[in-house]
Design a protein around this motif. Structure first.
Motif, PDB file in Angstrom:
ATOM      1  N   TYR A 143      -0.690  -4.871  -4.644  1.00  0.00           N
ATOM      2  CA  TYR A 143      -1.413  -4.533  -3.398  1.00  0.00           C
ATOM      3  C   TYR A 143      -2.702  -5.360  -3.273  1.00  0.00           C
ATOM      4  CZ  TYR A 143      -4.502  -1.900  -0.327  1.00  0.00           C
ATOM      5  OH  TYR A 143      -5.387  -1.554   0.649  1.00  0.00           O
ATOM      6  N   SER A 144      -3.445  -5.495  -4.377  1.00  0.00           N
ATOM      7  CA  SER A 144      -4.688  -6.293  -4.338  1.00  0.00           C
ATOM      8  C   SER A 144      -4.389  -7.752  -4.014  1.00  0.00           C
ATOM      9  CB  SER A 144      -5.414  -6.180  -5.678  1.00  0.00           C
ATOM     10  OG  SER A 144      -5.757  -4.838  -5.955  1.00  0.00           O
ATOM     11  N   ARG A 179       2.648   1.985 -11.558  1.00  0.00           N
ATOM     12  CA  ARG A 179       1.496   2.165 -10.662  1.00  0.00           C
ATOM     13  C   ARG A 179       0.508   1.006 -10.796  1.00  0.00           C
ATOM     14  NH1 ARG A 179      -3.612   4.182 -10.515  1.00  0.00           N
ATOM     15  NH2 ARG A 179      -3.645   4.427 -12.772  1.00  0.00           N
ATOM     16  N   GLU A 180       0.223   0.610 -12.020  1.00  0.00           N
ATOM     17  CA  GLU A 180      -0.704  -0.514 -12.221  1.00  0.00           C
ATOM     18  C   GLU A 180      -0.139  -1.796 -11.641  1.00  0.00           C
ATOM     19  OE1 GLU A 180      -3.666   1.667 -13.773  1.00  0.00           O
ATOM     20  OE2 GLU A 180      -3.717  -0.489 -13.385  1.00  0.00           O
ATOM     21  N   GLU A 235       1.536   6.438  -7.126  1.00  0.00           N
ATOM     22  CA  GLU A 235       0.477   7.377  -7.519  1.00  0.00           C
ATOM     23  C   GLU A 235       0.948   8.825  -7.364  1.00  0.00           C
ATOM     24  OE1 GLU A 235      -3.402   4.628  -6.330  1.00  0.00           O
ATOM     25  OE2 GLU A 235      -2.724   6.248  -5.023  1.00  0.00           O
ATOM     26  N   GLU A 294       3.104   4.999 -15.151  1.00  0.00           N
ATOM     27  CA  GLU A 294       1.731   4.458 -15.116  1.00  0.00           C
ATOM     28  C   GLU A 294       1.750   2.931 -15.040  1.00  0.00           C
ATOM     29  OE1 GLU A 294      -0.836   6.267 -14.850  1.00  0.00           O
ATOM     30  OE2 GLU A 294      -2.347   4.671 -14.954  1.00  0.00           O
ATOM     31  N   LYS A 329      -3.434  -8.034  -0.368  1.00  0.00           N
ATOM     32  CA  LYS A 329      -4.612  -7.813   0.480  1.00  0.00           C
ATOM     33  C   LYS A 329      -5.471  -9.072   0.543  1.00  0.00           C
ATOM     34  CE  LYS A 329      -8.414  -4.563   1.227  1.00  0.00           C
ATOM     35  NZ  LYS A 329      -9.108  -3.368   0.699  1.00  0.00           N
ATOM     36  N   ARG A 385       1.995  -2.064  -9.139  1.00  0.00           N
ATOM     37  CA  ARG A 385       1.941  -2.012  -7.672  1.00  0.00           C
ATOM     38  C   ARG A 385       0.500  -2.112  -7.165  1.00  0.00           C
ATOM     39  NH1 ARG A 385       6.512   2.519  -5.938  1.00  0.00           N
ATOM     40  NH2 ARG A 385       8.308   1.339  -6.759  1.00  0.00           N
ATOM     41  N   LYS A 386      -0.409  -1.603  -7.936  1.00  0.00           N
ATOM     42  CA  LYS A 386      -1.816  -1.735  -7.552  1.00  0.00           C
ATOM     43  C   LYS A 386      -2.238  -3.202  -7.575  1.00  0.00           C
ATOM     44  CE  LYS A 386      -6.450  -0.045  -8.621  1.00  0.00           C
ATOM     45  NZ  LYS A 386      -7.251   0.806  -9.537  1.00  0.00           N
ATOM     46  N   GLU A 429       0.838  -1.210   0.000  1.00  0.00           N
ATOM     47  CA  GLU A 429       0.000   0.000   0.000  1.00  0.00           C
ATOM     48  C   GLU A 429       0.874   1.262   0.000  1.00  0.00           C
ATOM     49  OE1 GLU A 429      -3.732   1.882   2.567  1.00  0.00           O
ATOM     50  OE2 GLU A 429      -2.519   0.230   3.358  1.00  0.00           O
ATOM     51  N   LEU A 467       2.304   1.690  -3.430  1.00  0.00           N
ATOM     52  CA  LEU A 467       1.275   2.131  -4.367  1.00  0.00           C
ATOM     53  C   LEU A 467       1.040   3.637  -4.230  1.00  0.00           C
ATOM     54  CD1 LEU A 467      -0.919   1.576  -6.454  1.00  0.00           C
ATOM     55  CD2 LEU A 467      -2.464   0.964  -4.557  1.00  0.00           C
ATOM     56  N   ARG A 468       0.984   4.101  -3.003  1.00  0.00           N
ATOM     57  CA  ARG A 468       0.792   5.533  -2.806  1.00  0.00           C
ATOM     58  C   ARG A 468       1.974   6.327  -3.366  1.00  0.00           C
ATOM     59  NH1 ARG A 468      -1.430   5.443   3.443  1.00  0.00           N
ATOM     60  NH2 ARG A 468      -3.508   4.545   2.979  1.00  0.00           N
TER      61      ARG A 468
END
Length: 593
Positions: free
Chosen positions: A232-233, A225-226, A186, A222, A236, A228-229, A179, A182-183
């Motif tokens: 993160y999912s 970011r995708e 972003e 970009e 989680k 790392r997103k 997380e 990811l921040r």
């Protein structure tokens, strides 16, 4: 700095868990020591009893010989007298002389009785005590094997809980790190889109190479970011599953620990005591029977001991043992959920991502529990029947030796007077062999029952927690849906009359467990269970609110049908019955309506 705080918190949690496990391990060791100490005390007690009766037998033998010498001494004086000749003819003497001869005969009888008593002590009571001592050592050895296995299983559960907790903490930590990354990504993407002056920098003022570089850099940020997103999912979801597994394992561990301390330990103590109290009772009752038959005037004093013998109670001794060592046999505190870094979720999360998995797991647990309960019940019945047989073997009423003191005119030896004693029965060896064989079979079945019940306890704990979580998730969804319907149709509802508890509870139970059941409302349920559920509702209780009671869905449907069938005013009024029948021939649904 944040990583240092997390690491410190993790170490504190692990240290607390290891301290709790260390206390449990110390308790388990103390339990073994207490059981061994209890058996050593018993063996020492039995040894003291054997020494006591051996010395008492020597005293009784010496006393018998002295009585015989005393009687023979005075009988030799009277054999040559006229009175003795007259006594041999018609046994008609003066009362003082008759009393004298009766007194001498009484001394000879007492001599035989005390010789018999000595023989009973040596060849009956002491032998019984020796057997009890051997049985106690053998039972302790077998009970220790079972106790060790149960404790090993308990420690495996604690190790499994430790592993699951560590996994949950690891995944949750990875989620927090993902997380944070990811921040950061972003934030970098946002910075890349803003120019040096705070606005979006125009590309037409740049050279072509710079434009390409900026565009490539933007694409890379970009893409990062995708990526790392997605990471993160993924973390989680792993954290969610790990937390669910941690909660399930913790509930199963607590259930197993509770069962071990509350149910298994008393049963193990009973196994160590198996036959001890009844066998000791038989040995001491043999002593009591001999003494009471020898001298009735001593009955008052011996009744005190008899009362103590009759008061031998294994259940009371077990409670005393538990009371003497409260620190060893007291259950430890329940394991509580240790949230990681302020995680607010402390229950099973039946979220859409894992709902299908949890439903499948719940069905597997239900099927497995149903099979295990049937198998374990059969093992329990076999174990109970074997225990009854074994107890019957240890409570034989063979301690009455009053027949050993029966006198006849003919002169018989001491051994012949006790020829029907405890040791001289031909069936003794066979009976003891059968007893040991039955003991072995009982301990085998007892082990199987404990293993099965422990597995059922673990699976039942997981099943109940999953079922509760799924039910709460279902009720939450149902309340949300029904709230919307109520708002849209509030003008058409009659709020002045509440739905009966029986109807509401049965429909809720059928919605939860019976929508996929084949034959609902068609197949009849158990009449006994239908009556039980109906009577419980009539008393004002709700027997279907307890999720632990697995009621037959057909029986619940039968209760609902029985309620509607017994209404004074049926759902379809009698005055409209013919009208409803007249609508059947109409082919169109609109015409029927």
């Amino acid at each position: 700095m944040s990583n240092l705080v997390r690491s410190k918190k993790d170490k504190e949690i692990i240290a607390e868990y290891e301290s709790q496990v260390k206390d449990v391990r110390a308790q388990l060791v103390e339990q073994q020591r207490c059981l061994e100490q209890q058996t050593e005390m018993r063996v020492q007690l039995l040894q003291d009893l054997q020494d006591f009766f051996r010395k008492k037998a020597e005293i009784e033998t010496e006393y018998s010989r002295n009585l015989e010498k005393l009687a023979e001494r005075f009988m030799a004086k009277t054999r040559s007298t006229k009175d003795h000749q007259q006594y041999k003819k018609d046994q008609n003497l003066l009362s003082p002389v008759n009393c004298w001869y009766l007194l001498l005969n009484q001394v000879r009888r007492e001599s035989k009785d005390h010789a018999t008593l000595s023989d009973l002590y040596l060849n009956n009571v002491i032998t019984r005590l020796t057997h009890i001592s051997d049985d106690s050592a053998r039972l302790l050895k077998r009970s220790k094997e079972i106790t060790f296995q149960l404790q090993e299983d308990l420690m495996k559960l604690l190790n499994e809980l430790y592993t699951v907790m560590k996994t949950y903490h690891m995944y949750h930590g990875e989620t927090l790190n993902a997380e944070t990354k990811l921040r950061d990504a972003e934030r970098q993407v946002g910075v890349g889109k803003v120019g040096p002056g705070g606005g979006v920098e125009p590309l037409f003022g740049m050279r072509i190479e710079e434009r390409h570089q900026r565009r490539n850099a933007a694409r890379k940020m970009e893409k990062m970011r995708e990526k790392r997103k997605a990471k993160y999912s993924e973390n989680k979801l792993k954290s969610l599953k790990a937390r669910n597994e941690y909660l399930l394992t913790m509930e199963a561990t607590n259930s197993s620990v509770f069962k071990y301390y509350i149910h298994d330990l008393p049963d193990i103590i009973d196994c160590c005591d198996l036959g001890y109290h009844s066998s000791l009772s038989r040995a001491l009752k043999t002593y009591l029977s001999a003494e009471l038959s020898l001298e009735a005037s001593r009955r008052t004093g011996l009744e005190v001991l008899e009362g103590a013998v009759e008061g031998l109670d294994p259940a009371r001794d077990r409670q005393r043992l538990l009371g003497l060592y409260p620190t060893a046999f007291c259950p430890p505190p329940r394991f509580s959920f240790q949230p990681h870094m302020g995680d607010p979720v402390t229950q099973i999360a039946a979220q859409p991502q894992v709902q299908a998995e949890l439903t499948s797991r719940l069905q597997q647990l239900q099927s497995r529990l149903s099979t295990l309960k049937i198998e374990n019940e059969e093992v329990k019945k076999t174990s109970g029947a074997t225990l009854t047989t074994l107890q019957d073997m240890t409570v034989l009423d063979d301690y009455d030796v009053s027949q050993s003191f029966t006198h006849s005119p003919s002169s018989e030896s001491v051994k012949s007077s006790v020829s029907d004693g405890y040791l001289n029965k031909p069936s003794l060896a066979k009976r003891r062999a059968n007893q040991q064989e039955t003991e072995l079979f009982y301990f085998t079945k007892f082990r199987e029952y404990l293993e099965g019940s422990n597995l059922i306890s673990k699976l039942q704990a997981k099943h109940d927690l999953l079922k509760k979580a799924m039910a709460e998730g279902y009720i939450a969804d149902t309340l949300t849906t029904s709230r919307g319907r109520k708002n849209s149709h509030s003008n058409h509802q009659d709020s002045t009359k509440a739905i009966p508890l029986l109807v509401e509870s049965c429909i809720r139970y059928i919605n939860l467990h019976g929508l996929q059941h084949q034959g609902i409302f068609r197949v009849s349920g158990s009449q006994v269970e239908v009556n039980d559920i109906k009577n419980s509702f009539e008393r004002g209780n709700d027997p279907l609110i307890d999720e632990e009671n697995n009621h037959d869905i057909n029986s619940v449907a039968g209760v609902l049908k029985l309620y509607f069938r017994g209404l004074e005013n049926p759902l379809f009024p009698k005055e409209r019955f013919n009208d409803l029948l007249s609508c059947v021939p109409y082919p169109s649904t609109a015409t029927r309506t």
